[in-house]
Structures are given as structure tokens and as C-alpha cells.
Design a protein around this motif. Structure first.
Motif, PDB file in Angstrom:
ATOM      1  N   VAL A  56     -26.162   5.785  53.785  1.00 10.39           N
ATOM      2  CA  VAL A  56     -25.551   7.002  53.245  1.00 10.39           C
ATOM      3  C   VAL A  56     -25.639   8.132  54.264  1.00 10.39           C
ATOM      4  O   VAL A  56     -24.683   8.900  54.441  1.00 10.39           O
ATOM      5  N   ALA A  57     -26.794   8.230  54.962  1.00 12.52           N
ATOM      6  CA  ALA A  57     -26.915   9.262  55.992  1.00 12.52           C
ATOM      7  C   ALA A  57     -25.899   9.044  57.108  1.00 12.52           C
ATOM      8  O   ALA A  57     -25.301   9.991  57.634  1.00 12.52           O
ATOM      9  N   GLY A  58     -25.689   7.764  57.475  1.00 11.11           N
ATOM     10  CA  GLY A  58     -24.683   7.485  58.492  1.00 11.11           C
ATOM     11  C   GLY A  58     -23.292   7.882  58.052  1.00 11.11           C
ATOM     12  O   GLY A  58     -22.504   8.418  58.838  1.00 11.11           O
ATOM     13  N   VAL A  59     -22.962   7.633  56.786  1.00  7.72           N
ATOM     14  CA  VAL A  59     -21.656   8.035  56.269  1.00  7.72           C
ATOM     15  C   VAL A  59     -21.505   9.552  56.316  1.00  7.72           C
ATOM     16  O   VAL A  59     -20.461  10.086  56.711  1.00  7.72           O
ATOM     17  N   LEU A  60     -22.549  10.274  55.912  1.00  3.92           N
ATOM     18  CA  LEU A  60     -22.482  11.734  55.941  1.00  3.92           C
ATOM     19  C   LEU A  60     -22.289  12.257  57.357  1.00  3.92           C
ATOM     20  O   LEU A  60     -21.445  13.118  57.612  1.00  3.92           O
ATOM     21  N   LEU A  61     -23.081  11.722  58.295  1.00  5.89           N
ATOM     22  CA  LEU A  61     -22.963  12.194  59.673  1.00  5.89           C
ATOM     23  C   LEU A  61     -21.627  11.788  60.279  1.00  5.89           C
ATOM     24  O   LEU A  61     -21.004  12.547  61.018  1.00  5.89           O
ATOM     25  N   GLY A  62     -21.150  10.582  59.975  1.00  8.54           N
ATOM     26  CA  GLY A  62     -19.867  10.153  60.503  1.00  8.54           C
ATOM     27  C   GLY A  62     -18.723  10.984  59.966  1.00  8.54           C
ATOM     28  O   GLY A  62     -17.813  11.379  60.700  1.00  8.54           O
ATOM     29  N   GLY A  63     -18.742  11.282  58.656  1.00 16.00           N
ATOM     30  CA  GLY A  63     -17.694  12.100  58.074  1.00 16.00           C
ATOM     31  C   GLY A  63     -17.674  13.500  58.642  1.00 16.00           C
ATOM     32  O   GLY A  63     -16.610  14.069  58.895  1.00 16.00           O
ATOM     33  N   TRP A  64     -18.855  14.049  58.914  1.00  7.97           N
ATOM     34  CA  TRP A  64     -18.893  15.405  59.470  1.00  7.97           C
ATOM     35  C   TRP A  64     -18.349  15.411  60.891  1.00  7.97           C
ATOM     36  O   TRP A  64     -17.610  16.294  61.297  1.00  7.97           O
ATOM     37  N   GLY A  65     -18.697  14.330  61.667  1.00  5.50           N
ATOM     38  CA  GLY A  65     -18.221  14.292  63.043  1.00  5.50           C
ATOM     39  C   GLY A  65     -16.712  14.189  63.111  1.00  5.50           C
ATOM     40  O   GLY A  65     -16.056  14.873  63.907  1.00  5.50           O
ATOM     41  N   SER A  66     -16.107  13.340  62.266  1.00  4.42           N
ATOM     42  CA  SER A  66     -14.645  13.203  62.299  1.00  4.42           C
ATOM     43  C   SER A  66     -13.965  14.482  61.847  1.00  4.42           C
ATOM     44  O   SER A  66     -12.968  14.907  62.424  1.00  4.42           O
ATOM     45  N   ARG A  67     -14.525  15.152  60.861  1.00 10.84           N
ATOM     46  CA  ARG A  67     -13.907  16.395  60.384  1.00 10.84           C
ATOM     47  C   ARG A  67     -14.035  17.486  61.439  1.00 10.84           C
ATOM     48  O   ARG A  67     -13.121  18.278  61.631  1.00 10.84           O
TER      49      ARG A  67
END
Length: 916
Positions: A56-67
Motif C-alpha cells: 500500500v505504501a508503494g502504491v501511495l508513493l507511486g501514485g504521488w510520483g506519477s501525479r
């Protein structure tokens, strides 16, 4: 100078405080909660939780990076079309308090309350979108940090919890197997506090925490004798255990032990174990058993029973060099304090290195009653005091005017920091590197370091960092009440105390007094609910007692550490320093004893977390009301007077408000649990005490409520622990004339205890014998039993109980002690039998047990029968048959397990009884 510097704070204070940084608090709390829950979880569950959190932390960090990348691609750069900065706005520095690329006039306009718009504040377009994206990115990063810390704590807790469940030790413990094991000690040996079990004290035991490193199932007899144990290959493991060495001899009643017998062997075994140091590895043979309570950090209990010295430790490996040095320093401190008064001799090692081996149960209870127990434990305050001596007052460490030993000696700041690190390391070594000491060192060092920078607001992230690292290092701290209290106290000093201190200063309170009041009040407000969970009691004298000792803890600690450092090299100098330190130590002990001796020192409170929540709500209401009261001095004075009356509880006022004790009371039976304690009124503030019960605190509280300050005579009917163990509470703070006992000196350990207590306070011991008569004011009594020569010798102490016939205001009262049927029948055949007929009040023998002589009960035929028994006691006292037999004689039966403390008043013709 400050005006010239161009700064409101001046050149010597270049930093300005921003808002409190709370970013590390959620990750620390998440790690704490996860560790507390996952210690009992299986490795699969802990691993699954950690993996889920990481994903879940990876998803959060990945989503923030793409945005963030999409935002940078769609939003044009600020400034001119070519990306250059707008004229007049430097790109290398952002003034404090302004948003990036916002002109000064716009920032000022927004600060003055005008709403931002296209002409003021951020533009309505790309810049606002970028700010929203930043907030969105920060929330995702914060959530990811919480999840990652929870994952790390879950993994650490799962591994630590699994250590308790794997290996041969838990399996053998469930089988109660006898084993021979090599145990590496991880704590100092300590004597268990004796407890009253029935009519005797638990045997002396030595408790040690350790780790089993090698284990062989079966004792020496099974594998060929003690000399072959070392040659038998065992199973290598690493399981934490609690080692209990039973070194007390529970002697049979009626048997006396001479010199050189089992008692001497037991003392030798006890001293051998108490002389061991942590990191020592010993080989022992004992019986494993499962831990009594779940959720503890031990895999099993290893119990060693002393039979002819067979529990003597066999040292396999000597302690480490660091522990030998620490042991030498601690031994030197004990030697240097040997000649001091009793309280100072007990307190100084506790104040300096947490060595509480000399603290008596009475003094320990006084410190708990006044919430001063934290001074006896190794805490961050010990280290803070020593570092403050080196660095100077907090907040000046990086200033020109800094004080302390280091600047006076010309030591640079960096070298001073290095010396502080060495001092911290020495503190950990001397006070033992167990988790509690590591916690104290980490919190104390982090807090003082942050304070020394003059940035009080940086303390919260520093404390959160310390909590996070310590919980990850040792997840068992997440379940430690000591750790929770330490964090709460430190947090109170960092958050509430500065605000409360400023509020008090604004109302004219001197700065030093305001800081002391705020610190004590804030720490008490946050810690009191947790203390209520542990003790189901709230101290009303905690804040004033902590204030009274605050100014003496520092000199006692500094002089104690000086004694510790000089004892191995110059013992005369160490003794002189210890003598100087004894003065503040005696003051601290005196405050604890005085505070605990006040009738209203504490109030009972519901235990458990429900009681903690209730106390937290009550504290919050009191704080809110206190803010209003501070504006009205006369209301403050009235509240202070009411609190003083509640603590002191003058007997006349207490009697008017509560009706206890009733006016004209003649006899009071205290509610002391499963034991006996009776008070006979002999004048204003004067009483004769018959037996002391099993608990010093309970009997002391009862006597305080009765207003007894002078005791001409204490009668101990016999030496069983449920009648004599509370003697320190009777003697505490009262003038005692003499102690009268039976002539049957068994059990010998309790006889020795009574003699020690009497000698320590200079109270003479006398022996009771049948025919003795005494008179004191309105009270007179006669000893009916035992005779001067009891033939044949009684089978045990119960039948040698001192029996009294008491007269007061026409009321005849018979106190039978613990006489059993043989003793009761012998009393009925004695010359005193003619005076036994028809008494008004009977203190029923032996807590109303089934062992009564029915003929004696019918001959006595009391109007009122009083039974002292503990609620839910395991013996079934009082027996239903005994109660029925008493009621058959026409007696009204009252019992302390249901009715509480009982008081008899009135006259022989008009008898009244009241319950508390």
C-alpha cells in the motif's frame, strides 16, 4: 544590541521558532501500536501485515510520483515566459513567513486579513494547482511513512514474539520438566518482596532475568551425576526466562532451627546469587514452568529450590569487562553509604543507579503513595542532571553566554558534545544496558540535546524519533507501563508545561516557581490515569510532594554520582561526599513519609482503563475550571483550603462529614483483608492496637482515619504473618510505648521480623501472661490466655494466642485471637473461665473458621459477634456453620468482608455499631 542586530531576538538568539513539527508523531504512534499488538501474532500474520503495508505504501508513493510528473509537464513555470524570475523577486532566498514568489506587499496584505485573490496571494491558476498537488503529495507521503513504520514494527515484534514460542524451552515448560541449563544473566539479581499467604510469609526468593543458551532435559541424577553434566551435549537455544531461586526455609511450626542448620545454608545460597553480575553464565538444575501471565517477555519460569545448598550457582563464564567495572562502581557506592542513616543508605543507590535493594517495603510504599517512585528508578532525569552540569542551563549551549563546567574549563562546543556522549555511555554501562536504561538514556540525551539548541519546538520530533527507534529495537517496550509513563511525562514537559508556565507568569507567579508548578502539574495530569490503572488509587499529594523534592533531587544525584566515581579510588573522599548527599536524600525520604502519612494522601479510584478514561476526563474538566479560577484569587485560595482539608482530614471534621468513626466509639475492627487489626479507644487520639494485619498500608490508613497518633501498647496475639506483617504501618509516625507478644516464639522468621521492627524504633518488647491487668483512661483489660507456663506445649502459634477481656464504658469485649478448639477448651477449663459468661462483644477467633468450640460460644453468648476476614478469601472464612452457631446464641454477626471496617459505640445497656 538587539535593535542594532536587526532582529527582535538579537544576534545571540538567531533562530525563530516555527510551528510544532508533528510529522514524526503518527509514524511513531503507528509503530508503537503495531508492536504492542503483533507480539502475540504468528510469524505468518506479522509477515502478511508487513507485506500489505509495504504494498500500500508503494502504491501511495507511486501514485504521488506519477501525479507530480504530470503536474510538472502541464503547469508552466512561474515567472516570465522563458522561466526567468519576476523582476524584484530573488530566486536564491525566500523570506520567512511568505509563500514562494509572492511579493512582500501581497504577503502583508494577506497577513492583515484581506482575502487573497488574483491581485493578492497566489494566482488563481497554475500556482494554486501546484499548491494543491503539494498538499496531496504530502498526505500520500505521510500515509506511506506511517505504513512503512508499522510494517517495520510488525516484523520486529513478530520476530521477538516468535523467540518466546520456538525452541525446546516452551515445550519443556508445558511439561513441567526438570532440566539442567546454562543461563546467561541479563539483569541484576533481586530479592522478591515478601507477601502474606494465609498465616505465613512467602519464602525468600531471588529473582533474575536471563537467557537459556544450552539446555539438557533431566537433572543430574538422570544423566549420571553432577560431574557428568558438563560433558553432555545439550540443545543450543536462546530463550528468555525468569529464574526464581527459593532460598527461604519454611520451617514447621513448633520446630526451632539452631545455628549452622538449613537457615545458614539458605543465607549462603542467597548471597551467592545476589553477588552475580549481568552477563555471567551459570549452570543450574531446576524445574521449568509456563509463565503465569500471558503477554510477558519470558518464555518460561525456571524455579530452583534450595535443598541442602544444591541451588548454589555454578559459574560457567565470568561477566564481561564492562559489567565488572560497573559492578565495582556500584559496590563502591554501597560501601560508601554504609555508615549513613537508614533512609539515606537506602535512597542514594536508588537515586544514582536505580539500586533499590535496600529500600524497605514501608519506604517503597511511601514513595508509591506520593507518586515519588520515579526518583528511585533510572530515568532520563538522572542523565539530564549530569549533562546539565556539563553543558549548563538548557537553551544556552550554543550561545556566547553559555554556562556549565565545560565552558568554564575552556572546552569547545564540539568537544563538549563528545564528552556528553562519553558520559551517556558511562551512564548506560553503570546502570546496566537493559531496555529500561536504554530508554532512559535515549530519552534523556535526546531531550537535553534538543533543549540545548534553544529550539524547544524541535523536542517533539526528537521524542518521536526516540520512541520510534526504541520500539523498533525492543518491541516489548510497547507493552511497558514504565515506557508509557516515561513518554507521557516527557511529552507533558515539552507541550503542556511551557504553556502552563507562561500562563502562571502572566498572572504574577515568579518564573522559577511557575516552571516548577507547571512541570509537576503537567506530568501529573498525563501520568495519573496510567498510575490509576496500576494501583486503582489517585494521590492527592503528588504535586506538592514532587515540588518539595524537586530542588533536592539534583544535588543528591550530583553528589551521588561523585561518590560513585570516587569510591573505587578514594573511599574517605567518597564517604564525605556521601555524607553531604545524605542531607537531601533524608529530605526526600522525609517528604515521602510525611505525605504518605497524611490521612487523605490518596483516594481509591476505579482500576482498569475505564477508570483511566474517567480520571482523564476529570483532569480535563479540572484544567478548564482552573483557567477560570486563576482569574479569581479568592476562589483559588478557597479551593486550596478545601484540598488541604481533604488531605489532612481533621478527625472532628471527618466525623461530621462522614460519620466515621462514630462519636464515643470504644472498639474499631479495621478492614485489613485476610487478617486481624483491632483498636481500643483509650482517650483523645490514643488507642491500644491488638494485632496489625497483613498489610502496613491498610492498617496505617485505618489508624489515620480513626485519628490515632499515640499508642501506649501494641498487643500481637501471636506471630502469624496475617497478624504481625502490618506492624510497620502501626509504628509509622506514631508514638508507641511498648509491644506485647505471646511467649510462643513461632514461626521464627516472623518473630525475628517483629524484633527487628521494635529495635529499629526503640520500642520495648514485653511478654503477656494470664492474670495481667492494666488500665488506661476509660479502658481496662485483663490477659486471660496463655498462662505463664503452657503445659502441654501448644501444637502451634494459634493456641498460644493472647486472649483479652476488655471493659470500656460498661461494655465487656472478649478478643480471642486465633484460638482453635484445643486452646478454647483449655481456656474454658482455666481459672479465667468464671469471667467468660455473657459478654457484649466477641471478636470471633481465627476469622470465623469452622474450627470453633461450640461450648465456648454458648458460654460466652455475645450480643454482637465481629469477624475479620478478607473478601473472596480462598479459605472460605467465615464458615457458614460458625455464623449459624453464633446466630443461634442470639448474636448479631457482622463481618469486614461485607460490612467494611466496624466500630462499636455506646454503653453496656445501649450498644451501637457502625460500618464504614
Amino acid at each position: 544590541m538587539h535593535a542594532a542586530s536587526g532582529s527582535r531576538l538579537g544576534a545571540s538568539h538567531p533562530r525563530r521558532e516555527g510551528p510544532v513539527d508533528l510529522r514524526l508523531v503518527p509514524p511513531a504512534l503507528a509503530a508503537w501500536a503495531t508492536a504492542a499488538v503483533m507480539l502475540d501474532a504468528s510469524p505468518q500474520l506479522a509477515g502478511g501485515l508487513a507485506l500489505g503495508c509495504v504494498l500500500v505504501a508503494g502504491v501511495l508513493l507511486g501514485g504521488w510520483g506519477s501525479r507530480a510528473r504530470r503536474g510538472r509537464a502541464s503547469v508552466p513555470p512561474e515567472g516570465g515566459r522563458d522561466g526567468t524570475p519576476v523582476r524584484g523577486e530573488p530566486c536564491f532566498e525566500r523570506p520567512r513567513g511568505r509563500a514562494p514568489n509572492v511579493p512582500r506587499d501581497r504577503a502583508q496584505g494577506s497577513a492583515q486579513g484581506r482575502p487573497p485573490g488574483p491581485a493578492q496571494g497566489l494566482p488563481a491558476g497554475p500556482a494554486r494547482s501546484r499548491a494543491a498537488g503539494a498538499r496531496y503529495g504530502w498526505s500520500r507521503t505521510a500515509g506511506a511513512a506511517v505504513l512503512l513504520c508499522a510494517a517495520a514494527a510488525g516484523v520486529s515484534a513478530g520476530l521477538h514474539g516468535a523467540d518466546l514460542r520456538r525452541g525446546p524451552v516452551p515445550v519443556l515448560a508445558r511439561e513441567y520438566a526438570t532440566v539442567t541449563a546454562e543461563v546467561e544473566l541479563t539483569s541484576d539479581p533481586r530479592l522478591a518482596r515478601p507477601k502474606v499467604t494465609g498465616n505465613h510469609m512467602t519464602p525468600d526468593s531471588v529473582l533474575i532475568n536471563g537467557e537459556v543458551r544450552n539446555i539438557v532435559a533431566g537433572g543430574p541424577d538422570r544423566i549420571g551425576g553432577p560431574d557428568r553434566v558438563a560433558g553432555v551435549a545439550g540443545v543450543a537455544t536462546r530463550a528468555p526466562v525468569l529464574v526464581i531461586v527459593d532460598v527461604g526455609e519454611r520451617r514447621s511450626e513448633g520446630r526451632r532451627t539452631g545455628g549452622g542448620g538449613p537457615a545458614d545454608v539458605g543465607r549462603g545460597v542467597r548471597q551467592a546469587w545476589l553477588g552475580l553480575l549481568p552477563s555471567t553464565r551459570v549452570r543450574v538444575t531446576g524445574r521449568l514452568a509456563p509463565a503465569l501471565t500471558g503477554g510477558d517477555r519470558i518464555a518460561a519460569v525456571l524455579r530452583l529450590r534450595d535443598r541442602g545448598g544444591r541451588a548454589m550457582p555454578s559459574v560457567v563464564r565470568q561477566p564481561s569487562a564492562a559489567q565488572r567495572i560497573a559492578g565495582r562502581l556500584r559496590a563502591g557506592l554501597r560501601e560508601a553509604t554504609d555508615g549513613l542513616p537508614a533512609d539515606a543508605r537506602a535512597l542514594l543507590p536508588g537515586l544514582v543507579v536505580g539500586d533499590t535493594s535496600r529500600i524497605t517495603p514501608e519506604l517503597d510504599e511511601a514513595f508509591k503513595e506520593t507518586d515519588l517512585a520515579h526518583t528511585l528508578a533510572v530515568s532520563g532525569s538522572n542523565l539530564t542532571i549530569m549533562l546539565a552540569l556539563l553543558l549548563g542551563p538548557p537553551g544556552l549551549a550554543q550561545q556566547v553566554e553559555r554556562r556549565g563546567l565545560a565552558p568554564r574549563l575552556g572546552i569547545p562546543l564540539r568537544t563538549t558534545a563528545l564528552l556528553g556522549g562519553v558520559l551517556t555511555l558511562g551512564f548506560v554501562v553503570v546502570c546496566r544496558p537493559d531496555p529500561s536504561v536504554l530508554r532512559a538514556a535515549a530519552c534523556g540525551a535526546v531531550v537535553l540535546l534538543a533543549l540545548a539548541t534553544g529550539r524547544r519546538r524541535s523536542l517533539i520530533p526528537a521524542l518521536a524519533t526516540a520512541v520510534l527507534l526504541l520500539v523498533l529495537y525492543d518491541p516489548w517496550l510497547a507493552r511497558s507501563y514504565g515506557f508509557l509513563l516515561s513518554v507521557l511525562a516527557t511529552g507533558a514537559l515539552l507541550t503542556l508545561a511551557p504553556r502552563w508556565s507562561a500562563a502562571l507568569r502572566r498572572r504574577g507567579v515568579p518564573p522559577r516557581l511557575a516552571e516548577a508548578l507547571a512541570a509537576a502539574g503537567a506530568a501529573q495530569a498525563l501520568c495519573a490515569p496510567v498510575v490509576a490503572v496500576l494501583s486503582a488509587r489517585v494521590s492527592l499529594v503528588a504535586v506538592p510532594c514532587n515540588l518539595l523534592v524537586e530542588f533536592t533531587v539534583a544535588p543528591a544525584t550530583v553528589l551521588g554520582f561523585a561518590t560513585l566515581a570516587t569510591a573505587p579510588w578514594a573511599m574517605p573522599v567518597a564517604k564525605a561526599l556521601a555524607w553531604c548527599a545524605s542531607w537531601p536524600a533524608e529530605w526526600i525520604a522525609g517528604v515521602a513519609r510525611t505525605g504518605a502519612g497524611l490521612p487523605g494522601a490518596g483516594v481509591d479510584w476505579p482500576g482498569g482503563w475505564g477508570g483511566a478514561l474517567l480520571l482523564a476526563l476529570a483532569t480535563s474538566v479540572a484544567v478548564l475550571l482552573g483557567r477560570r479560577l486563576l482569574r479569581r484569587p479568592w476562589l483559588c485560595a478557597a479551593c486550596a483550603a478545601l484540598l488541604l482539608l481533604a488531605v489532612v482530614r481533621p478527625p472532628p471534621l471527618t466525623r461530621v462529614l462522614t460519620g466515621w468513626p462514630p462519636p464515643g466509639w470504644r472498639l474499631a475492627m479495621c478492614d485489613v483483608g485476610q487478617g486481624d487489626a483491632t483498636v481500643l479507644a483509650a482517650g483523645d487520639g490514643t488507642g491500644v492496637v491488638v494485632d496489625a494485619g497483613p498489610d502496613p498500608a491498610l492498617v496505617d490508613r485505618c489508624l489515620s482515619r480513626l485519628g490515632i497518633t499515640r499508642i501506649p501498647l501494641v498487643v500481637l496475639t501471636h506471630f502469624h504473618a496475617d497478624h504481625v506483617a502490618g506492624l510497620p504501618g502501626v509504628l509509622r509516625g506514631r508514638a508507641v510505648g511498648a509491644i506485647e507478644t505471646t511467649g510462643f516464639a513461632e514461626p521464627v522468621d516472623q518473630v525475628a521480623f517483629v524484633r527487628r521492627e521494635a529495635e529499629a524504633r526503640g520500642v520495648p518488647l514485653v511478654r503477656a501472661a494470664a492474670g495481667e491487668r492494666r488500665r488506661l483512661g476509660p479502658l481496662d483489660w485483663e490477659v486471660l490466655w496463655p498462662p505463664a507456663r503452657q503445659v502441654p506445649e501448644p501444637e502451634g502459634p494459634n493456641d498460644a494466642s493472647v486472649t483479652l477481656l476488655v471493659r470500656s464504658a460498661g461494655i465487656r469485649m472478649l478478643l480471642l485471637g486465633d484460638l482453635e478448639p484445643p486452646g478454647q477448651q483449655a481456656l474454658a477449663r482455666s481459672p479465667a473461665a468464671v469471667r467468660l459468661g455473657r459478654v457484649d462483644v466477641l471478636k470471633v477467633a481465627h476469622h470465623g473458621s469452622a474450627y470453633q468450640d461450640p461450648d465456648l460460644l454458648r458460654a460466652v453468648a455475645p450480643r454482637l459477634a465481629l469477624i475479620s476476614a478478607g473478601a473472596d478469601n480462598p479459605y472460605g472464612h467465615p464458615a457458614p456453620g460458625t455464623v449459624a452457631a453464633l446466630e443461634a446464641t442470639g448474636a448479631v454477626v457482622l463481618r469486614t468482608d461485607r460490612d467494611g471496617a466496624l466500630a462499636v459505640a455506646g454503653t453496656g445497656t445501649e450498644l451501637r455499631v457502625a460500618g464504614d
